[in-house]
Design a protein around this motif. Structure first.
Motif, PDB file in Angstrom:
ATOM      1  N   ALA A 117       0.861  -1.185   0.000  1.00  0.00           N
ATOM      2  CA  ALA A 117       0.000   0.000   0.000  1.00  0.00           C
ATOM      3  C   ALA A 117       0.896   1.234   0.000  1.00  0.00           C
ATOM      4  O   ALA A 117       0.910   2.018   0.952  1.00  0.00           O
ATOM      5  CB  ALA A 117      -0.919  -0.005   1.223  1.00  0.00           C
ATOM      6  N   PHE A 118       1.672   1.385  -1.075  1.00  0.00           N
ATOM      7  CA  PHE A 118       2.558   2.559  -1.123  1.00  0.00           C
ATOM      8  C   PHE A 118       2.717   3.158  -2.513  1.00  0.00           C
ATOM      9  O   PHE A 118       3.484   4.106  -2.696  1.00  0.00           O
ATOM     10  CB  PHE A 118       3.936   2.226  -0.534  1.00  0.00           C
ATOM     11  CG  PHE A 118       4.758   1.243  -1.315  1.00  0.00           C
ATOM     12  CD1 PHE A 118       5.399   1.605  -2.494  1.00  0.00           C
ATOM     13  CD2 PHE A 118       4.923  -0.048  -0.860  1.00  0.00           C
ATOM     14  CE1 PHE A 118       6.178   0.704  -3.206  1.00  0.00           C
ATOM     15  CE2 PHE A 118       5.702  -0.966  -1.564  1.00  0.00           C
ATOM     16  CZ  PHE A 118       6.328  -0.580  -2.736  1.00  0.00           C
ATOM     17  N   ALA A 119       2.006   2.659  -3.522  1.00  0.00           N
ATOM     18  CA  ALA A 119       2.135   3.228  -4.867  1.00  0.00           C
ATOM     19  C   ALA A 119       1.773   4.711  -4.893  1.00  0.00           C
ATOM     20  O   ALA A 119       2.287   5.481  -5.715  1.00  0.00           O
ATOM     21  CB  ALA A 119       1.256   2.468  -5.857  1.00  0.00           C
ATOM     22  N   HIS A 120       0.927   5.125  -3.958  1.00  0.00           N
ATOM     23  CA  HIS A 120       0.499   6.534  -3.899  1.00  0.00           C
ATOM     24  C   HIS A 120       1.657   7.478  -3.589  1.00  0.00           C
ATOM     25  O   HIS A 120       1.546   8.680  -3.850  1.00  0.00           O
ATOM     26  CB  HIS A 120      -0.589   6.698  -2.827  1.00  0.00           C
ATOM     27  CG  HIS A 120      -0.208   6.100  -1.509  1.00  0.00           C
ATOM     28  ND1 HIS A 120      -0.446   4.792  -1.193  1.00  0.00           N
ATOM     29  CD2 HIS A 120       0.421   6.632  -0.427  1.00  0.00           C
ATOM     30  CE1 HIS A 120       0.001   4.529   0.026  1.00  0.00           C
ATOM     31  NE2 HIS A 120       0.538   5.637   0.511  1.00  0.00           N
ATOM     32  N   THR A 143      -5.933   8.380   2.154  1.00  0.00           N
ATOM     33  CA  THR A 143      -6.564   7.348   1.326  1.00  0.00           C
ATOM     34  C   THR A 143      -5.518   6.617   0.502  1.00  0.00           C
ATOM     35  O   THR A 143      -4.735   7.237  -0.211  1.00  0.00           O
ATOM     36  CB  THR A 143      -7.599   7.977   0.369  1.00  0.00           C
ATOM     37  OG1 THR A 143      -8.605   8.649   1.125  1.00  0.00           O
ATOM     38  CG2 THR A 143      -8.262   6.907  -0.497  1.00  0.00           C
ATOM     39  N   VAL A 144      -5.515   5.302   0.622  1.00  0.00           N
ATOM     40  CA  VAL A 144      -4.724   4.448  -0.264  1.00  0.00           C
ATOM     41  C   VAL A 144      -5.637   4.121  -1.451  1.00  0.00           C
ATOM     42  O   VAL A 144      -6.609   3.373  -1.292  1.00  0.00           O
ATOM     43  CB  VAL A 144      -4.279   3.154   0.443  1.00  0.00           C
ATOM     44  CG1 VAL A 144      -3.549   2.227  -0.531  1.00  0.00           C
ATOM     45  CG2 VAL A 144      -3.395   3.489   1.643  1.00  0.00           C
ATOM     46  N   PRO A 145      -5.352   4.654  -2.645  1.00  0.00           N
ATOM     47  CA  PRO A 145      -6.295   4.483  -3.756  1.00  0.00           C
ATOM     48  C   PRO A 145      -6.451   3.035  -4.226  1.00  0.00           C
ATOM     49  O   PRO A 145      -7.529   2.640  -4.674  1.00  0.00           O
ATOM     50  CB  PRO A 145      -5.697   5.356  -4.870  1.00  0.00           C
ATOM     51  CG  PRO A 145      -4.743   6.287  -4.186  1.00  0.00           C
ATOM     52  CD  PRO A 145      -4.232   5.530  -3.016  1.00  0.00           C
ATOM     53  N   TRP A 146      -5.364   2.265  -4.149  1.00  0.00           N
ATOM     54  CA  TRP A 146      -5.379   0.886  -4.651  1.00  0.00           C
ATOM     55  C   TRP A 146      -4.679  -0.032  -3.660  1.00  0.00           C
ATOM     56  O   TRP A 146      -3.538   0.208  -3.288  1.00  0.00           O
ATOM     57  CB  TRP A 146      -4.642   0.778  -5.989  1.00  0.00           C
ATOM     58  CG  TRP A 146      -5.115   1.720  -7.050  1.00  0.00           C
ATOM     59  CD1 TRP A 146      -4.662   2.984  -7.288  1.00  0.00           C
ATOM     60  CD2 TRP A 146      -6.132   1.476  -8.025  1.00  0.00           C
ATOM     61  NE1 TRP A 146      -5.334   3.545  -8.347  1.00  0.00           N
ATOM     62  CE2 TRP A 146      -6.241   2.637  -8.831  1.00  0.00           C
ATOM     63  CE3 TRP A 146      -6.948   0.373  -8.310  1.00  0.00           C
ATOM     64  CZ2 TRP A 146      -7.137   2.727  -9.874  1.00  0.00           C
ATOM     65  CZ3 TRP A 146      -7.840   0.465  -9.361  1.00  0.00           C
ATOM     66  CH2 TRP A 146      -7.927   1.634 -10.132  1.00  0.00           C
ATOM     67  N   TYR A 147      -5.383  -1.077  -3.255  1.00  0.00           N
ATOM     68  CA  TYR A 147      -4.735  -2.122  -2.458  1.00  0.00           C
ATOM     69  C   TYR A 147      -5.246  -3.472  -2.966  1.00  0.00           C
ATOM     70  O   TYR A 147      -6.449  -3.760  -2.899  1.00  0.00           O
ATOM     71  CB  TYR A 147      -5.031  -1.981  -0.969  1.00  0.00           C
ATOM     72  CG  TYR A 147      -4.361  -3.081  -0.174  1.00  0.00           C
ATOM     73  CD1 TYR A 147      -3.011  -3.008   0.107  1.00  0.00           C
ATOM     74  CD2 TYR A 147      -5.068  -4.218   0.213  1.00  0.00           C
ATOM     75  CE1 TYR A 147      -2.373  -4.040   0.788  1.00  0.00           C
ATOM     76  CE2 TYR A 147      -4.437  -5.251   0.891  1.00  0.00           C
ATOM     77  CZ  TYR A 147      -3.086  -5.152   1.171  1.00  0.00           C
ATOM     78  OH  TYR A 147      -2.452  -6.179   1.827  1.00  0.00           O
ATOM     79  N   THR A 148      -4.347  -4.293  -3.457  1.00  0.00           N
ATOM     80  CA  THR A 148      -4.701  -5.554  -4.103  1.00  0.00           C
ATOM     81  C   THR A 148      -4.488  -6.731  -3.155  1.00  0.00           C
ATOM     82  O   THR A 148      -3.535  -6.749  -2.377  1.00  0.00           O
ATOM     83  CB  THR A 148      -3.853  -5.738  -5.373  1.00  0.00           C
ATOM     84  OG1 THR A 148      -4.235  -4.742  -6.322  1.00  0.00           O
ATOM     85  CG2 THR A 148      -4.052  -7.111  -5.993  1.00  0.00           C
ATOM     86  N   GLY A 149      -5.380  -7.715  -3.249  1.00  0.00           N
ATOM     87  CA  GLY A 149      -5.257  -8.934  -2.463  1.00  0.00           C
ATOM     88  C   GLY A 149      -6.021  -8.907  -1.155  1.00  0.00           C
ATOM     89  O   GLY A 149      -5.779  -9.745  -0.280  1.00  0.00           O
ATOM     90  N   VAL A 197      -9.118  -2.993  -3.425  1.00  0.00           N
ATOM     91  CA  VAL A 197      -9.973  -2.085  -2.662  1.00  0.00           C
ATOM     92  C   VAL A 197      -9.255  -0.751  -2.473  1.00  0.00           C
ATOM     93  O   VAL A 197      -8.059  -0.620  -2.745  1.00  0.00           O
ATOM     94  CB  VAL A 197     -10.327  -2.672  -1.274  1.00  0.00           C
ATOM     95  CG1 VAL A 197     -11.100  -3.970  -1.406  1.00  0.00           C
ATOM     96  CG2 VAL A 197      -9.060  -2.874  -0.430  1.00  0.00           C
ATOM     97  N   THR A 198     -10.003   0.232  -1.990  1.00  0.00           N
ATOM     98  CA  THR A 198      -9.438   1.486  -1.487  1.00  0.00           C
ATOM     99  C   THR A 198      -9.411   1.401   0.035  1.00  0.00           C
ATOM    100  O   THR A 198     -10.316   0.822   0.643  1.00  0.00           O
ATOM    101  CB  THR A 198     -10.300   2.676  -1.936  1.00  0.00           C
ATOM    102  OG1 THR A 198     -10.222   2.803  -3.355  1.00  0.00           O
ATOM    103  CG2 THR A 198      -9.834   3.976  -1.295  1.00  0.00           C
ATOM    104  N   LEU A 199      -8.377   1.948   0.649  1.00  0.00           N
ATOM    105  CA  LEU A 199      -8.267   1.939   2.106  1.00  0.00           C
ATOM    106  C   LEU A 199      -8.385   3.357   2.641  1.00  0.00           C
ATOM    107  O   LEU A 199      -7.655   4.253   2.213  1.00  0.00           O
ATOM    108  CB  LEU A 199      -6.922   1.349   2.547  1.00  0.00           C
ATOM    109  CG  LEU A 199      -6.617  -0.080   2.085  1.00  0.00           C
ATOM    110  CD1 LEU A 199      -5.219  -0.487   2.535  1.00  0.00           C
ATOM    111  CD2 LEU A 199      -7.660  -1.058   2.607  1.00  0.00           C
ATOM    112  N   GLU A 200      -9.316   3.571   3.545  1.00  0.00           N
ATOM    113  CA  GLU A 200      -9.459   4.856   4.220  1.00  0.00           C
ATOM    114  C   GLU A 200      -8.743   4.782   5.568  1.00  0.00           C
ATOM    115  O   GLU A 200      -9.037   3.917   6.391  1.00  0.00           O
ATOM    116  CB  GLU A 200     -10.934   5.204   4.421  1.00  0.00           C
ATOM    117  CG  GLU A 200     -11.704   5.435   3.130  1.00  0.00           C
ATOM    118  CD  GLU A 200     -11.176   6.633   2.352  1.00  0.00           C
ATOM    119  OE1 GLU A 200     -10.617   7.553   2.983  1.00  0.00           O
ATOM    120  OE2 GLU A 200     -11.306   6.629   1.116  1.00  0.00           O
TER     121      GLU A 200
END
Length: 348
Positions: A117-120, A143-149, A197-200
């Motif tokens: 969760a660090f591409a942002h 907000t983490v815009p993209w988190y896969t898995g 998902v997105t992570l808030e």
């Protein structure tokens, strides 16, 4: 005399042929199952690049690239979930902090599965996730815009940027918890199966002991930039899968012509990937990356053309590979990559 393939390459081929490829159409529609993660663990593929002294294989990068090609060509969604795991493993292997001894062995053996969760952080100077020192640890907001898995991973590697432009990387459990709330799974044109998902983040607090790296943003960017200027093995894997569809359709002439060009671009791209100074020859790397994209797009398009109308069935391999290829055009994309790719497209 032929050289025997690395044992993990053989394991990856067996897994791809026996499990991943036969189930790829179903997974594309239903999602990556936990059983696929278990199969990767049993095959030892989650520890391909991990140090041997921690239970990994310590395999060369060339082996990791070949495995990535095989997995992506068989089931790109499964490849994408598992590829997140290897970055935290490599980072822990270089770290000299307490979190290494807590997590490296279970991640290297596949006992635990990690996501990122660090591409942002690449959006800097925009800061989607802010990190602040607080109470002997770190508070993360944003907000983490993209988190896969999500639902498959056990832990995640999270990053935020401080007011002093320092990037803080820390591990936490990959589950809903105070200060961390996931969105419903995203519906995407491709790789919905990868459970993104997105992570808030609203006051997620992590102790100092969870931190694996603190580095100035400028230094992170210097190290991170070359990673995404190299052509992705997954692009070659999906392209090769599309060429196999052409072979099976009897379109061997088209497949042969594309395969020769693909092999040459792969050879050049992988030679550059092994260059001892990763931030040199950036333009050359980007040129090869865009050529790989072009050949993947040509191969997947040819597979659809060869299949005619039946290629558009949702259980058809050709349309799935074309959508996976579309996803790979933007996976890990940076502004440098985007500019180079658009410039190349403008010349077609």
């Amino acid at each position: 005399m032929a050289v025997a393939p690395h044992p993990l390459v053989s394991a990856a081929r067996s897994l791809a042929e026996d499990v991943l490829a036969p189930n790829a159409a179903r997974v594309d529609q239903e999602g990556v199952p936990v059983s696929h993660v278990e199969a990767l663990r049993r095959a030892g593929l989650l520890g391909v690049s991990a140090p041997e002294e921690y239970g990994g294989a310590g395999a060369p990068d060339a082996v990791a690239r070949e495995i990535a090609e095989i997995l992506a060509g068989a089931c790109c969604s499964t490849w994408f979930v598992q590829t997140q795991h290897h970055t935290p493993v490599r980072l822990l292997a270089r770290a000299e902090l307490p979190v290494r001894e807590r997590l490296l062995r279970p991640l290297a053996t596949g006992e635990l599965m990690a996501g990122i969760a660090f591409a942002h952080v690449r959006a800097f100077p925009r800061v989607p996730v802010r990190a602040r020192a607080e109470r002997g640890g770190w508070r993360f907001d944003g907000t983490v815009p993209w988190y896969t898995g999500w639902g498959l991973n056990d832990v995640m590697l999270l990053a935020g940027v401080t007011e002093a432009d320092e990037v803080v990387f820390a591990f936490t459990d990959a589950r809903e918890q105070p200060g961390l709330r996931p969105s419903p799974p995203m519906r995407l044109a491709a790789l919905t199966a990868a459970r993104t998902v997105t992570l808030e983040l609203d006051g997620l607090w992590l102790p100092d002991e969870s931190v694996v790296l603190r580095t100035p943003q400028k230094e992170f960017a210097l190290v991170d930039r070359p990673r995404n200027t190299n052509a992705s093995p997954a692009v070659f894997g999906v392209a090769e899968a599309a060429l196999r569809v052409l072979d099976e359709a009897g379109e061997t002439r088209t497949a042969h012509g594309l395969r020769g060009r693909l092999d040459e671009v792969r050879r050049q791209a992988y030679e550059l990937a092994e260059h001892p100074v990763p931030h040199e020859r950036i333009e050359e790397r980007l040129t090869l990356k865009t050529r790989a994209y072009d050949l993947m797009r040509a191969a997947t398009t040819a597979a659809i053309v060869a299949g005619s109308g039946r290629a558009l069935r949702l259980d058809g391999t050709a349309q799935r590979l074309a959508r996976e290829g579309m996803f790979l055009l933007v996976q890990g994309q940076t502004s440098d990559v985007r500019r180079a790719h658009l410039a190349a497209l403008a010349q077609i």
